[in-house]
Design a protein around this motif. Structure first.
Motif, short mmCIF file in Angstrom:
data_model
loop_
_atom_site.label_atom_id
_atom_site.label_comp_id
_atom_site.label_asym_id
_atom_site.label_seq_id
_atom_site.Cartn_x
_atom_site.Cartn_y
_atom_site.Cartn_z
N LEU A 189 0.82 -1.21 0.00
CA LEU A 189 0.00 0.00 0.00
C LEU A 189 0.86 1.26 0.00
O LEU A 189 0.46 2.28 -0.57
CB LEU A 189 -0.94 -0.01 1.20
CG LEU A 189 -2.10 -1.01 1.13
CD1 LEU A 189 -2.81 -1.09 2.48
CD2 LEU A 189 -3.08 -0.65 0.03
N SER A 190 2.04 1.21 0.62
CA SER A 190 2.92 2.36 0.60
C SER A 190 3.36 2.67 -0.82
O SER A 190 3.36 3.84 -1.25
CB SER A 190 4.15 2.11 1.49
OG SER A 190 3.78 2.04 2.85
N GLY A 191 3.74 1.63 -1.57
CA GLY A 191 4.09 1.85 -2.97
C GLY A 191 2.91 2.33 -3.79
O GLY A 191 3.05 3.20 -4.66
N PHE A 192 1.75 1.78 -3.49
CA PHE A 192 0.52 2.20 -4.18
C PHE A 192 0.24 3.69 -3.94
O PHE A 192 -0.04 4.44 -4.89
CB PHE A 192 -0.65 1.34 -3.68
CG PHE A 192 -2.00 1.83 -4.07
CD1 PHE A 192 -2.48 1.65 -5.36
CD2 PHE A 192 -2.82 2.45 -3.14
CE1 PHE A 192 -3.75 2.11 -5.72
CE2 PHE A 192 -4.09 2.91 -3.48
CZ PHE A 192 -4.56 2.73 -4.78
N ILE A 193 0.33 4.13 -2.69
CA ILE A 193 0.05 5.53 -2.35
C ILE A 193 1.05 6.46 -3.05
O ILE A 193 0.67 7.52 -3.58
CB ILE A 193 0.08 5.74 -0.83
CG1 ILE A 193 -1.20 5.20 -0.19
CG2 ILE A 193 0.26 7.21 -0.47
CD1 ILE A 193 -2.47 5.93 -0.62
N GLU A 194 2.32 6.09 -3.05
CA GLU A 194 3.31 6.94 -3.73
C GLU A 194 3.00 7.06 -5.21
O GLU A 194 3.13 8.14 -5.80
CB GLU A 194 4.71 6.38 -3.51
CG GLU A 194 5.20 6.46 -2.08
CD GLU A 194 5.10 7.86 -1.51
OE1 GLU A 194 5.61 8.80 -2.13
OE2 GLU A 194 4.48 8.01 -0.43
N GLU A 195 2.58 5.98 -5.82
CA GLU A 195 2.21 6.02 -7.24
C GLU A 195 0.97 6.87 -7.47
O GLU A 195 0.89 7.63 -8.44
CB GLU A 195 1.98 4.61 -7.76
CG GLU A 195 1.72 4.55 -9.25
CD GLU A 195 1.54 3.13 -9.76
OE1 GLU A 195 0.91 2.97 -10.82
OE2 GLU A 195 2.03 2.18 -9.11
N MET A 196 0.00 6.78 -6.58
CA MET A 196 -1.22 7.56 -6.72
C MET A 196 -0.96 9.06 -6.58
O MET A 196 -1.60 9.88 -7.24
CB MET A 196 -2.26 7.11 -5.68
CG MET A 196 -2.78 5.69 -5.86
SD MET A 196 -3.68 5.42 -7.43
CE MET A 196 -2.33 4.78 -8.45
N LYS A 197 0.00 9.42 -5.73
CA LYS A 197 0.38 10.83 -5.60
C LYS A 197 1.13 11.30 -6.84
O LYS A 197 0.83 12.37 -7.39
CB LYS A 197 1.23 11.04 -4.35
CG LYS A 197 0.48 10.84 -3.04
CD LYS A 197 1.31 11.24 -1.83
CE LYS A 197 2.50 10.36 -1.62
NZ LYS A 197 3.19 10.63 -0.32
N ALA A 198 2.11 10.52 -7.26
CA ALA A 198 2.97 10.94 -8.37
C ALA A 198 2.22 11.00 -9.69
O ALA A 198 2.50 11.86 -10.54
CB ALA A 198 4.16 9.97 -8.49
N SER A 199 1.25 10.12 -9.88
CA SER A 199 0.51 10.07 -11.14
C SER A 199 -0.55 11.16 -11.28
O SER A 199 -1.12 11.35 -12.37
CB SER A 199 -0.17 8.70 -11.28
OG SER A 199 -1.22 8.57 -10.33
N GLY A 200 -0.86 11.85 -10.19
CA GLY A 200 -1.92 12.84 -10.22
C GLY A 200 -3.28 12.30 -9.83
O GLY A 200 -4.27 13.05 -9.80
N PHE A 201 -3.35 11.01 -9.48
CA PHE A 201 -4.64 10.39 -9.12
C PHE A 201 -5.26 11.10 -7.91
O PHE A 201 -6.45 11.42 -7.91
CB PHE A 201 -4.41 8.91 -8.81
CG PHE A 201 -5.66 8.13 -8.50
CD1 PHE A 201 -6.25 7.33 -9.46
CD2 PHE A 201 -6.26 8.17 -7.23
CE1 PHE A 201 -7.40 6.59 -9.18
CE2 PHE A 201 -7.40 7.45 -6.94
CZ PHE A 201 -7.97 6.66 -7.92
N VAL A 202 -4.46 11.35 -6.87
CA VAL A 202 -4.99 11.98 -5.65
C VAL A 202 -5.44 13.41 -5.95
O VAL A 202 -6.53 13.84 -5.54
CB VAL A 202 -3.95 11.95 -4.52
CG1 VAL A 202 -4.46 12.72 -3.30
CG2 VAL A 202 -3.64 10.51 -4.13
N ALA A 203 -4.61 14.17 -6.67
CA ALA A 203 -4.97 15.55 -7.01
C ALA A 203 -6.25 15.60 -7.84
O ALA A 203 -7.13 16.44 -7.62
CB ALA A 203 -3.82 16.22 -7.75
N ASP A 204 -6.36 14.68 -8.80
CA ASP A 204 -7.57 14.64 -9.64
C ASP A 204 -8.80 14.32 -8.80
O ASP A 204 -9.87 14.89 -9.02
CB ASP A 204 -7.41 13.60 -10.75
CG ASP A 204 -6.42 14.03 -11.82
OD1 ASP A 204 -6.08 15.24 -11.87
OD2 ASP A 204 -5.95 13.17 -12.59
N ALA A 205 -8.66 13.40 -7.84
CA ALA A 205 -9.80 13.04 -7.00
C ALA A 205 -10.25 14.22 -6.15
O ALA A 205 -11.45 14.47 -5.99
CB ALA A 205 -9.43 11.85 -6.11
#
Length: 275
Positions: A242-258
């Motif tokens: 999940l730590s790797g998943f969260i870092e990817e979600m931040k870097a990809s813009g997924f969190v910002a888009d949400a």
């Protein structure tokens, strides 16, 4: 599952989930091995049971049709997709009840504020969102700055078991804490019991100020809250994946888009995890 028991003989829905790992589509976080270990720790029911805290409007809310929505909902569904598990969203009305559900292993993961007290029963990822804690007072209150709150005779109401409760329990030396059942109930209790200060997430208090009138927020913030994913203590493989998943979600813009998609203002994407 115990850390030492990384090799398992899976049957039923868990075996099916593990078999599907190789068929997972694009965007897989981590190696296949680490993903399999995460599934073993998270998917014992064949589902990914994610606690969704409706007491924090930055993380989640209900749409007009009653469906759960928000950045935590989007992250839970995406994590389940990548793990080839069925997402099961379990709503709660307060952070305290979420933490109890994690301790009781009634859920597989949760979205909570990082706090050292909770670390006794929970393993965290790095934060994905940073939000602010603020104080609300009446218009005629003598209080003008956050630093003036911690005085003898000042009664501060906070949601029981919330990050603000845990923080202020440690930090306040002279003021008295009064606990509301949930964070959304703080302002109403503040008014009904003629308390001096309401403490909570800035966005919730801003919405309450528009709703009730006659109140104002003190400038600035009294704390910064780091929101992360959490899993029950001892599920190290799940935390690692999940730590790797969260870092990817931040870097990809997924969190910002949400955050943009759900109209959330005042919350920022957490910086990358320091290595």
């Amino acid at each position: 599952m115990d850390r030492t028991r990384r090799t398992i003989c899976a049957t039923g829905p868990l075996a099916a989930a593990l078999a599907l790992v190789g068929c997972a589509t694009s965007g897989s976080s981590g190696t296949v091995g680490s993903r399999e270990a995460a599934i073993a720790e998270l998917g014992g029911t064949g589902k990914l049971r994610a606690a969704i805290n409706l007491g924090n409007p930055i993380l989640a809310s209900r749409a007009a049709n009653g469906d759960l929505q928000g950045v935590s909902v989007d992250l839970a569904r995406e994590a389940a997709r990548r793990l080839a598990l069925t997402p099961e969203l379990v709503p709660f009305t307060s952070a305290g009840s979420v933490v109890e559900a994690v301790k009781g292993r009634q859920v597989d993961l949760a979205f909570v504020a990082i706090d050292p007290v909770r670390a006794a029963d929970m393993e965290y990822t790095a934060p994905y969102v940073i939000i602010e804690g603020a104080y609300l007072v009446r218009h005629d209150s003598a209080l003008q700055r956050n630093e003036e709150v911690d005085r003898t005779g000042t009664r501060v109401v906070v949601g029981r078991g919330s990050a603000y409760d845990l923080f202020l329990t440690r930090e306040l030396r002279a003021a008295t804490l009064v606990r509301a059942p949930t964070s959304p109930a703080v302002t109403d209790m503040f008014l009904a019991e003629r308390l001096d200060v309401a403490a909570g997430v800035r966005q919730q208090l801003e919405a309450d100020a528009r709703r009730v009138g006659g109140v104002r927020l003190l400038p600035g913030r009294f704390m910064v809250i780091e929101q992360a994913m959490g899993v029950p203590k001892g599920r190290g493989a799940a935390r690692t994946w999940l730590s790797g998943f969260i870092e990817e979600m931040k870097a990809s813009g997924f969190v910002a888009d949400a955050l943009r998609r759900h109209g959330i203002e005042g919350a920022g994407v957490a910086p990358p995890m320091r290595t």
